[in-house]
Design a protein around this motif. Structure first.
Motif, PDB file in Angstrom:
ATOM      1  N   THR A  82       7.928  -1.845   6.288  1.00 28.55           N
ATOM      2  CA  THR A  82       8.129  -2.210   7.695  1.00 28.55           C
ATOM      3  C   THR A  82       6.822  -2.385   8.459  1.00 28.55           C
ATOM      4  OG1 THR A  82       8.244   0.083   8.515  1.00 28.55           O
ATOM      5  CG2 THR A  82      10.296  -0.915   7.712  1.00 28.55           C
ATOM      6  N   THR A  83       5.695  -2.125   7.811  1.00 27.17           N
ATOM      7  CA  THR A  83       4.411  -2.188   8.514  1.00 27.17           C
ATOM      8  C   THR A  83       3.761  -3.562   8.433  1.00 27.17           C
ATOM      9  OG1 THR A  83       3.187  -1.418   6.555  1.00 27.17           O
ATOM     10  CG2 THR A  83       4.029   0.266   8.067  1.00 27.17           C
ATOM     11  N   ARG A  84       4.420  -4.516   7.738  1.00 31.15           N
ATOM     12  CA  ARG A  84       3.898  -5.870   7.623  1.00 31.15           C
ATOM     13  C   ARG A  84       5.034  -6.863   7.821  1.00 31.15           C
ATOM     14  NH1 ARG A  84      -0.186  -5.207   2.349  1.00 31.15           N
ATOM     15  NH2 ARG A  84      -1.378  -3.454   3.226  1.00 31.15           N
ATOM     16  N   ARG A  85       4.684  -8.110   8.104  1.00 27.82           N
ATOM     17  CA  ARG A  85       5.694  -9.134   8.368  1.00 27.82           C
ATOM     18  C   ARG A  85       6.209  -9.764   7.069  1.00 27.82           C
ATOM     19  NH1 ARG A  85       6.698 -10.490  13.394  1.00 27.82           N
ATOM     20  NH2 ARG A  85       5.216  -9.926  15.041  1.00 27.82           N
ATOM     21  N   GLY A  86       7.477 -10.184   7.125  1.00 28.86           N
ATOM     22  CA  GLY A  86       8.065 -10.875   5.987  1.00 28.86           C
ATOM     23  C   GLY A  86       8.664  -9.905   5.002  1.00 28.86           C
ATOM     24  N   ALA A  87       9.829 -10.236   4.471  1.00 32.94           N
ATOM     25  CA  ALA A  87      10.514  -9.318   3.564  1.00 32.94           C
ATOM     26  C   ALA A  87       9.752  -9.154   2.255  1.00 32.94           C
ATOM     27  CB  ALA A  87      11.927  -9.825   3.301  1.00 32.94           C
ATOM     28  N   MET A  88       9.567 -10.253   1.539  1.00 28.71           N
ATOM     29  CA  MET A  88       8.897 -10.173   0.247  1.00 28.71           C
ATOM     30  C   MET A  88       7.415  -9.897   0.400  1.00 28.71           C
ATOM     31  SD  MET A  88       8.979 -12.947  -2.875  1.00 28.71           S
ATOM     32  CE  MET A  88      10.781 -12.953  -2.941  1.00 28.71           C
ATOM     33  N   ALA A  89       6.791 -10.541   1.383  1.00 28.59           N
ATOM     34  CA  ALA A  89       5.356 -10.367   1.579  1.00 28.59           C
ATOM     35  C   ALA A  89       4.995  -8.923   1.912  1.00 28.59           C
ATOM     36  CB  ALA A  89       4.871 -11.292   2.690  1.00 28.59           C
ATOM     37  N   ALA A  90       5.910  -8.186   2.502  1.00 30.60           N
ATOM     38  CA  ALA A  90       5.619  -6.823   2.942  1.00 30.60           C
ATOM     39  C   ALA A  90       5.879  -5.768   1.869  1.00 30.60           C
ATOM     40  CB  ALA A  90       6.466  -6.504   4.176  1.00 30.60           C
ATOM     41  N   LEU A  91       6.455  -6.150   0.745  1.00 30.33           N
ATOM     42  CA  LEU A  91       6.795  -5.164  -0.279  1.00 30.33           C
ATOM     43  C   LEU A  91       5.540  -4.459  -0.786  1.00 30.33           C
ATOM     44  CD1 LEU A  91       9.425  -7.330  -2.156  1.00 30.33           C
ATOM     45  CD2 LEU A  91       9.907  -5.220  -0.894  1.00 30.33           C
ATOM     46  N   PRO A  92       5.547  -3.135  -0.838  1.00 29.18           N
ATOM     47  CA  PRO A  92       4.330  -2.393  -1.190  1.00 29.18           C
ATOM     48  C   PRO A  92       4.201  -2.129  -2.686  1.00 29.18           C
ATOM     49  CG  PRO A  92       6.006  -0.845  -0.517  1.00 29.18           C
ATOM     50  CD  PRO A  92       6.628  -2.228  -0.397  1.00 29.18           C
ATOM     51  N   GLY A  93       2.973  -1.843  -3.107  1.00 31.83           N
ATOM     52  CA  GLY A  93       2.714  -1.340  -4.447  1.00 31.83           C
ATOM     53  C   GLY A  93       2.710   0.173  -4.442  1.00 31.83           C
ATOM     54  N   ARG A  94       2.556   0.760  -5.623  1.00 33.48           N
ATOM     55  CA  ARG A  94       2.628   2.218  -5.735  1.00 33.48           C
ATOM     56  C   ARG A  94       1.515   2.919  -4.957  1.00 33.48           C
ATOM     57  NH1 ARG A  94       6.181   4.686  -9.289  1.00 33.48           N
ATOM     58  NH2 ARG A  94       7.427   3.197 -10.501  1.00 33.48           N
ATOM     59  N   GLU A  95       0.327   2.302  -4.895  1.00 34.18           N
ATOM     60  CA  GLU A  95      -0.774   2.953  -4.191  1.00 34.18           C
ATOM     61  C   GLU A  95      -0.467   3.107  -2.709  1.00 34.18           C
ATOM     62  OE1 GLU A  95      -5.544   2.246  -3.351  1.00 34.18           O
ATOM     63  OE2 GLU A  95      -4.573   1.254  -5.064  1.00 34.18           O
ATOM     64  N   ARG A  96       0.087   2.058  -2.079  1.00 40.49           N
ATOM     65  CA  ARG A  96       0.420   2.138  -0.657  1.00 40.49           C
ATOM     66  C   ARG A  96       1.552   3.119  -0.418  1.00 40.49           C
ATOM     67  NH1 ARG A  96       2.761  -1.813   3.304  1.00 40.49           N
ATOM     68  NH2 ARG A  96       3.105  -3.308   1.636  1.00 40.49           N
ATOM     69  N   VAL A  97       2.510   3.179  -1.338  1.00 37.75           N
ATOM     70  CA  VAL A  97       3.607   4.137  -1.221  1.00 37.75           C
ATOM     71  C   VAL A  97       3.080   5.555  -1.334  1.00 37.75           C
ATOM     72  CG1 VAL A  97       5.755   4.959  -2.256  1.00 37.75           C
ATOM     73  CG2 VAL A  97       5.332   2.497  -2.075  1.00 37.75           C
ATOM     74  N   ALA A  98       2.197   5.795  -2.288  1.00 38.52           N
ATOM     75  CA  ALA A  98       1.628   7.130  -2.477  1.00 38.52           C
ATOM     76  C   ALA A  98       0.843   7.563  -1.247  1.00 38.52           C
ATOM     77  CB  ALA A  98       0.755   7.155  -3.714  1.00 38.52           C
ATOM     78  N   ALA A  99       0.079   6.630  -0.645  1.00 33.32           N
ATOM     79  CA  ALA A  99      -0.697   6.955   0.543  1.00 33.32           C
ATOM     80  C   ALA A  99       0.213   7.343   1.704  1.00 33.32           C
ATOM     81  CB  ALA A  99      -1.585   5.777   0.929  1.00 33.32           C
TER      82      ALA A  99
END
Length: 312
Positions: free
Chosen positions: A290-307
């Motif tokens: 939810t911190t970026r625009r666009g559904a697919m473009a905003a999907l995070p990787g594991r590093e961002r999830v861990a942070a």
């Protein structure tokens, strides 16, 4: 090549507005790849769990763009078909002041309505642990029959079925209730919102939903987090687990947050995580999206999830 997950369903174009407001007032949009199953497939790839993906793309310029996006994300094209006779479905998104969204679809006889699951052979399903499908392809024929064909063949080969109804009443050409009921009977893991349940006339209680077919239910509740309710037949036995979600400052766009949650939940399921971790990880993937625009473009990787989970 052996993959643990197969996702099947629509890939389309989302047009994201440059500011909140009704579609009548918005002048500029950004083109983004979308479609709930496509978002889930890409979400899994970014979480290092790249799945098979069965989808139908048009041969028009939008379809070519979508094919390039899937390729760039590392999604295998073995079960991606191209339709030279139809166009790409379009979804225009409008955002409220709280970043919540509504969709207006242009989807008359588009390629996604002609999903072909016959391209997935049975020997591939023999090596797949989980098949994920959504409700949009159930809304029209022939995609409805194609979806059920895949699900039935997958169940015969002991694949678990993950289903997200993603009910959008404006897309249905028939009463969704009996179709969704049939799908629930073939479902192992249901991921839903209260809006999905109400829109399809689904049972209102957890017990009734479990009686309808699934052995586990993931219920997302927006800023309140999510619940996992399981019956005796689930891998964990009967029980209920909750996660409160994550506090996010400056939510930009909730488009695709449910798809991000689904990708996180599926990754946790195939990794064999316990229910509490499945919920915590899926909530974190959704919150980060939810911190970026666009559904697919905003999907995070594991590093961002861990942070995010570390509070950073």
């Amino acid at each position: 090549m052996s993959r643990e997950v197969l996702v099947a369903g629509e890939t389309l174009i989302d047009f994201i507005p440059d500011r909140p407001g009704s579609l009548a007032a918005v002048e500029s949009f950004s083109r983004r790849a979308g479609g709930a199953p496509a978002n889930v497939a890409v979400g899994l790839a970014r979480l290092d769990r790249t799945p098979w993906f069965c989808t139908a793309l048009a041969a028009d310029p939008f379809g070519s763009h979508l094919a390039d996006v899937l390729d760039d994300e590392g999604i295998p094209d073995r079960f991606v078909t191209r339709d030279p006779d139809r166009q790409t479905a379009l979804a225009f998104v409008s955002h409220g002041a709280d970043a919540d969204r509504e969709f207006t679809f242009y989807r008359s006889d588009t390629a996604d309505r002609h999903l072909d699951t016959s391209v997935v052979p049975d020997d591939v399903l023999d090596s797949v642990e989980l098949v994920a499908v959504g409700g949009v392809t159930l809304s029209v024929e022939p995609a409805r029959s194609a979806t059920f064909d895949l699900v039935e063949r997958a169940r015969e080969r002991d694949c678990r079925i993950f289903f997200d109804p993603n009910v959008r009443p404006e897309l249905w050409e028939t009463d969704p209730a009996p179709v969704i009921e049939r799908m629930l009977a073939a479902t192992d893991v249901l991921k839903a919102t209260r809006e999905d349940l109400d829109g399809a006339g689904l049972p209102a209680t957890d017990a009734a939903l479990l009686d309808a077919g699934p052995d586990a239910i993931l219920l997302t509740e927006g800023s309140a987090g999510a619940r996992l309710v399981a019956g005796e037949g689930s891998p964990w036995g009967a029980g209920e687990w909750r996660h409160p979600g994550y506090e996010i400052d400056g939510v930009v766009d909730t488009t695709g947050a449910g798809d991000a949650f689904a990708a996180g939940a599926i990754a946790g399921l195939v990794d064999g995580d316990d229910p509490a971790e499945v919920l915590a990880f899926a909530d974190a993937v959704a919150a980060a999206s939810t911190t970026r625009r666009g559904a697919m473009a905003a999907l995070p990787g594991r590093e961002r999830v861990a942070a995010l989970r570390r509070g950073r």
